[in-house]
Design a protein around this motif. Structure first.
Motif, PDB file in Angstrom:
ATOM      1  N   PRO A 159      46.418  30.910  41.396  1.00 13.23           N
ATOM      2  CA  PRO A 159      45.301  30.554  39.498  1.00 13.23           C
ATOM      3  C   PRO A 159      46.090  31.581  39.171  1.00 13.23           C
ATOM      4  CG  PRO A 159      44.291  30.659  41.688  1.00 13.23           C
ATOM      5  CD  PRO A 159      45.560  30.287  42.045  1.00 13.23           C
ATOM      6  N   VAL A 189      42.563  38.628  46.563  1.00 12.44           N
ATOM      7  CA  VAL A 189      41.261  38.150  48.066  1.00 12.44           C
ATOM      8  C   VAL A 189      42.022  36.719  47.177  1.00 12.44           C
ATOM      9  CG1 VAL A 189      38.725  36.555  47.270  1.00 12.44           C
ATOM     10  CG2 VAL A 189      39.267  39.471  47.008  1.00 12.44           C
ATOM     11  N   MET A 190      41.750  35.336  48.195  1.00  6.80           N
ATOM     12  CA  MET A 190      42.121  33.942  47.971  1.00  6.80           C
ATOM     13  C   MET A 190      41.474  32.963  48.374  1.00  6.80           C
ATOM     14  SD  MET A 190      44.630  32.857  46.607  1.00  6.80           S
ATOM     15  CE  MET A 190      46.725  32.391  45.932  1.00  6.80           C
ATOM     16  N   GLY A 191      40.997  31.858  48.185  1.00  5.44           N
ATOM     17  CA  GLY A 191      39.838  31.091  48.111  1.00  5.44           C
ATOM     18  C   GLY A 191      39.953  29.413  47.990  1.00  5.44           C
ATOM     19  N   SER A 192      39.539  29.225  48.638  1.00  2.92           N
ATOM     20  CA  SER A 192      39.528  27.107  48.379  1.00  2.92           C
ATOM     21  C   SER A 192      38.796  26.255  48.779  1.00  2.92           C
ATOM     22  CB  SER A 192      40.849  26.438  49.286  1.00  2.92           C
ATOM     23  OG  SER A 192      40.872  25.333  48.984  1.00  2.92           O
ATOM     24  N   GLU A 193      38.159  25.504  47.099  1.00  2.04           N
ATOM     25  CA  GLU A 193      36.375  25.585  47.043  1.00  2.04           C
ATOM     26  C   GLU A 193      36.921  23.809  47.380  1.00  2.04           C
ATOM     27  OE1 GLU A 193      34.622  27.327  44.322  1.00  2.04           O
ATOM     28  OE2 GLU A 193      34.726  28.763  45.113  1.00  2.04           O
ATOM     29  N   ARG A 212      40.210  30.187  44.136  1.00  2.00           N
ATOM     30  CA  ARG A 212      40.183  31.285  43.909  1.00  2.00           C
ATOM     31  C   ARG A 212      40.731  32.508  44.334  1.00  2.00           C
ATOM     32  NH1 ARG A 212      34.958  31.285  41.640  1.00  2.00           N
ATOM     33  NH2 ARG A 212      33.751  29.449  42.363  1.00  2.00           N
ATOM     34  N   GLU A 213      41.072  33.483  42.897  1.00  2.00           N
ATOM     35  CA  GLU A 213      41.546  35.012  43.455  1.00  2.00           C
ATOM     36  C   GLU A 213      41.375  35.263  42.721  1.00  2.00           C
ATOM     37  OE1 GLU A 213      46.060  33.564  42.639  1.00  2.00           O
ATOM     38  OE2 GLU A 213      46.457  34.875  43.628  1.00  2.00           O
ATOM     39  N   GLY A 214      41.707  37.076  42.681  1.00  2.00           N
ATOM     40  CA  GLY A 214      41.611  37.921  42.044  1.00  2.00           C
ATOM     41  C   GLY A 214      43.098  37.938  40.838  1.00  2.00           C
ATOM     42  N   LEU A 229      38.012  31.010  39.636  1.00  2.00           N
ATOM     43  CA  LEU A 229      38.727  29.203  39.473  1.00  2.00           C
ATOM     44  C   LEU A 229      40.420  29.284  39.668  1.00  2.00           C
ATOM     45  CD1 LEU A 229      37.398  27.791  41.743  1.00  2.00           C
ATOM     46  CD2 LEU A 229      35.957  26.864  39.728  1.00  2.00           C
ATOM     47  N   ARG A 277      40.409  42.695  36.953  1.00  2.00           N
ATOM     48  CA  ARG A 277      41.251  41.851  38.154  1.00  2.00           C
ATOM     49  C   ARG A 277      39.879  41.050  37.861  1.00  2.00           C
ATOM     50  NH1 ARG A 277      44.310  41.890  43.558  1.00  2.00           N
ATOM     51  NH2 ARG A 277      42.393  43.573  44.011  1.00  2.00           N
ATOM     52  N   ARG A 278      39.243  39.844  37.630  1.00  2.00           N
ATOM     53  CA  ARG A 278      38.286  39.120  38.345  1.00  2.00           C
ATOM     54  C   ARG A 278      38.493  37.642  39.171  1.00  2.00           C
ATOM     55  NH1 ARG A 278      35.581  37.202  32.595  1.00  2.00           N
ATOM     56  NH2 ARG A 278      35.704  38.946  31.791  1.00  2.00           N
ATOM     57  N   LEU A 279      37.735  37.508  40.061  1.00  2.00           N
ATOM     58  CA  LEU A 279      37.787  36.303  40.386  1.00  2.00           C
ATOM     59  C   LEU A 279      37.424  35.551  40.235  1.00  2.00           C
ATOM     60  CD1 LEU A 279      38.072  36.210  43.961  1.00  2.00           C
ATOM     61  CD2 LEU A 279      35.711  36.305  44.332  1.00  2.00           C
ATOM     62  N   GLN A 289      34.204  38.573  45.918  1.00  2.00           N
ATOM     63  CA  GLN A 289      34.023  39.875  44.377  1.00  2.00           C
ATOM     64  C   GLN A 289      34.205  40.352  45.216  1.00  2.00           C
ATOM     65  OE1 GLN A 289      33.657  38.301  41.027  1.00  2.00           O
ATOM     66  NE2 GLN A 289      33.895  41.597  41.598  1.00  2.00           N
ATOM     67  N   LEU A 298      37.241  42.077  46.191  1.00  2.00           N
ATOM     68  CA  LEU A 298      38.196  42.098  45.034  1.00  2.00           C
ATOM     69  C   LEU A 298      37.460  43.825  44.801  1.00  2.00           C
ATOM     70  CD1 LEU A 298      40.242  40.554  43.528  1.00  2.00           C
ATOM     71  CD2 LEU A 298      37.967  40.237  41.822  1.00  2.00           C
TER      72      LEU A 298
END
Lengths: 624, 184
Positions: free
Chosen positions: A142, B33-37, A175-177, A10, A6-8, B24, B27
């Motif tokens: 994502p 994890v969920m993020g927004s930029e 951004r998600e794993g 975009l 699993r990678r973080l 990271q 994770l």
């Protein structure tokens, strides 16, 4: 090959990864927010895994799509990506490709921008899909975007039709794993099978192709009704007062709201494919609900396409706003109101107290500005000094921010800096009035869509000054290379096409190159160009204001040695703040009302370009 | 541990980098994890905001009065984004030592039970020649203030992994100075 599972990522990186995991061998793009990160992310994967893929920054979106279309005709999987307004540029290609169909899977990735945050419109690419009659996928996260890429290629090849993947901003820049899979290597040597009646179809054959396309769409709608990976709902016992059909980011948001509020009586049908509409699935879901709320963005597509709207609430009934992004707060309040109206339960609306408190604090807004030392600022200042009352037509890019320097009057679309200049000229010329017109356009925008307008202006006898703001990059979208620098998408040298040759080729005789940092001579040059266009034939003068972008070409440009200081001569007239607007200049208020305010320099962000010394009417900015 | 974090500041301050470091790390710990930029035009000196949600969420967005934590690299952006913070939430703000809140703001924080920590990150960056690492100073402070769903030592490990060699020492030092400042 070591791979973390699993990678973080975009959303755009996940899409790029999906392309490589689907055997895509051809990727073309023109940068534009929120799509710009897809191609660079694909490049990274290609280099990391040593894949054989052609990638290119094309000169514009239509060029990108035409190229990808041809690659698809050889049997290879191909994709092109762009922002939503880029699809307008590629529309001619898309509409026709839908009829002709494809061989290898062809994926058009068009990134929408509800808000809008970085675009001139809030247009919905899903409506373009309906217009062109091609299927469209609408991811909510994502991870889902990556999974959809693979299915898009399968669908494209099964039905021989181009497919649109439409991620919106909140998926592109989420951004998600993300779970990774190995890349897919397809053994498909390029082989174009000639078939002129199809690939060069005349109108008579186009009718047949249209009929074929319609048949594909009927079958596709049926497929989409049986695609539980992207189109699904949890079956309910008993009739629900309210059900929700949701797509894209609004689906993710509304799901979180309901889960967090512990509401289990409002079922959601999640739709990942808006067109062709999976009608059978929708009707089945509708049967179990008394009312249906449709949450989609930015425009109305699913709601429009549902035939029996008797239960349906959405934009058409005024339940959902018709402009702006569907934020968490907005969806929360729509839900709160609609649940009350349909007696589906209670959800307290968003408490506005915090927002109201902050709005009363009177915080100053923070508008985007050109960077300290930006060469565009020097060019705009000089243009305005030379002709303060001219009409300033401009274009799309960082330099749209020339607005702040009062040197930009119009921004329509890519290329309109030139085409609107010629339109303004001819409209005034009808009345015999002479109006000075100074057009500005960036180098990348000029390569994208400047030449056609310039050819037209020369051909039809327009008169105006064109300043090309040549900073050697596509700055706003993240420093992509241009044909002027000659670097290609992977950084290797391509064939450089200098602006000067292109402009001369358009029939312009007056072409001067100047560094805008030298403000006094830049002002003189703009004035000279203004004189030239009054009598010369053709009456177009082009100045290439050439100075590299400080961010893209930091090594070549910095450090500067013109450290400015403000002397006691500053009278606080604010001319430097209003007409030059460097973020490093700021006003220090006078003490106790006795001294007048004066300007100071913020050393933390000043790059010592020293251009501000030319701006102060009192000569109170000195270099040392 | 579910956590909703809002990270705010001005374009160029490295908000996205902070978000990535925390994301990271979470994770790596096996969390969702969920993020927004913010990208694009707003990055040219405009207000930048980033959301980070750790836990079982589908959406990357955060609504009014929903964030557990607000981390701001700029005091004005702290005020602007205050509505995101839920009652009894935690704020970590880059502001000068001895920073005085406007009285109505202090009242608002008290009324809502919001705990605010000031980190003089600009001054620390200047003092220790860590220009450009204000973000990591604040992150270091946030980490030891229990603002984040992951341990400070784990974030430091992520920073070591992802930063290029020439920046590594500076980034680690900045993070440590921030942590030290918060513990004082």
């Amino acid at each position: 090959m070591k791979e973390d599972s699993r990678r973080l990522m975009l959303g755009n990186e996940a899409i790029a990864r999906g392309l490589m995991e689907s055997g895509c061998q051809f990727l073309s793009s023109y940068p534009g927010t929120p799509s710009s990160e897809i191609l660079p992310a694909a490049l990274k994967t290609i280099q990391e895994l040593n894949l054989n893929v052609h990638i290119e920054w094309s000169t514009n979106e239509k060029v990108a799509l035409d190229n990808a279309f041809a690659a698809s005709l050889t049997g290879k999987r191909a994709a092109c990506c762009m922002k939503q307004v880029g699809l307008n540029v590629a529309a001619d290609s898309l509409m026709s490709a839908a009829y002709l169909g494809v061989v290898g899977g062809l994926l058009v990735i068009s990134c929408d921008d509800p808000g809008p945050h970085s675009s001139q419109t809030e247009q919905d690419s899903r409506l373009f899909a309906r217009f062109a009659k091609v299927p469209v996928f609408d991811p909510a996260t994502p991870q889902e975007a990556k999974e959809m890429v693979a299915v898009c290629f399968e669908i494209s090849e099964k039905y021989q039709v181009p497919v649109i993947l439409r991620p919106a901003l909140r998926v592109c820049h989420a951004r998600e794993g993300v779970t990774l899979a190995p890349p897919l290597i397809l053994d498909r040597p390029a082989k174009f099978k000639k078939d002129p009646s199809r690939w060069a179809a005349t109108p008579r054959f186009r009718l047949l192709l249209h009929q074929e396309l319609n048949k594909k769409l009927i079958a596709l709608a049926e497929d989409f009704s049986n695609m539980p990976a992207f189109n699904f709902y949890e079956s309910q016992t008993g009739q629900a007062n309210l059900g929700i059909i949701a797509a894209g980011a609004p689906y993710a948001i509304v799901t979180d709201i309901l889960v967090e509020a512990g509401i289990e009586t409002v079922p959601i049908l999640k739709l990942g494919t808006a067109y062709p509409l999976p009608e059978r699935l929708i009707e089945r879901f509708k049967d179990g609900c008394d009312h249906i709320l449709v949450l989609e963005e930015p425009d109305t597509v699913i709601e429009l396409l549902i035939r029996d709207k008797s239960k349906v609430l959405g934009r058409l009934t005024g339940h959902v706003p018709s402009a702006g992004e569907m934020t968490t707060d907005i969806i929360h309040n729509i839900l709160s109101q609609t649940m009350a109206e349909t007696k589906a339960g209670t959800l307290a609306p968003v408490d506005p107290a915090g927002q109201e408190f902050v709005s009363k604090l009177g915080l100053p807004g923070r508008r985007p500005t050109l960077c300290p030392g930006c060469p565009h600022r020097a060019a705009f200042y000089s243009i305005r000094q030379a002709f303060p009352r001219a009409i300033f037509t401009s274009d799309i890019g960082c330099y749209t921010l020339g607005l702040n320097l009062k040197a930009v009057d119009t921004v329509l679309d890519m290329g309109a800096g030139i085409t609107m200049a010629s339109g303004f000229y001819h409209a005034h010329q009808l009345d015999g009035t002479e109006k000075m017109i100074v057009a500005t356009m960036g180098d990348s925008t000029f390569y994208h869509s400047g030449t056609t307008g310039l050819l037209n202006a020369v051909y039809n006898g327009s008169r105006f000054v064109l300043v090309i703001l040549d900073n050697g990059t596509t700055a706003m979208t993240g420093m992509q290379p241009t044909p002027g620098t000659g670097a290609m998408a992977d950084g290797s040298p391509g064939n450089r096409i200098p602006l000067e040759r292109l402009i001369a080729g358009c029939g312009v005789d007056f072409i001067k190159v100047h560094d805008p940092y030298d403000v006094p001579t830049m002002i003189d040059l703009v004035k000279e160009a203004g004189e030239y266009i009054k009598t010369a034939t053709p009456g177009i003068a082009v100045i290439i204001a050439r100075h590299p972008c400080l961010i893209a070409h930091r090594r070549e440009t910095a450090p500067f040695k013109n450290k400015p200081t403000v002397t006691a001569g500053c009278k606080g007239c604010k001319i430097c703040l209003e007409l030059f607007e460097c973020p490093a200049l700021y006003l220090v208020p006078g003490q106790d009302g006795t001294d007048s305010a004066r300007v100071e320099i913020d050393r933390k962000i000043c790059v010592s370009c020293g251009v501000c010394r030319f701006v102060c009417p009192e000569g109170a900015i000195e270099i040392n | 541990m579910d956590r909703k974090i809002v990270l705010a500041g001005v374009g160029g301050q490295g908000i996205i980098f902070m978000t990535r470091m925390v994301g990271q790390t979470a994770l790596n710990m096996g969390l969702n994890v969920m993020g927004s930029e913010t990208h694009g035009m707003a990055q040219r000196g405009g207000s930048v905001i980033s959301f980070l949600k750790v836990g079982n969420y589908r959406s990357a967005q955060i609504g009014t009065a929903a964030a557990d934590v607000l981390i701001s690299l700029n005091d004005m952006e702290f005020m602007r984004n205050l509505p995101y913070l839920k009652p009894a939430g935690l704020a970590v703000v880059n502001a000068p030592t001895g920073y005085r809140l406007r009285p109505e703001l202090a009242d608002y924080l008290t009324a809502n039970g919001i705990e605010m920590h000031v980190v003089p990150a600009d001054a620390l960056a200047t003092e220790h020649r860590l220009r450009g690492a204000v973000n990591l100073i604040v992150l270091g402070a946030a980490a030891v203030l229990n603002a984040l769903p992951v341990a400070a030592s784990d974030i430091l490990e992520t920073i070591k992994q992802v930063t290029p060699h020439r920046l590594r020492e500076g980034n680690e030092t900045a993070f440590s100075w921030g942590a030290r400042a918060a513990m004082e």
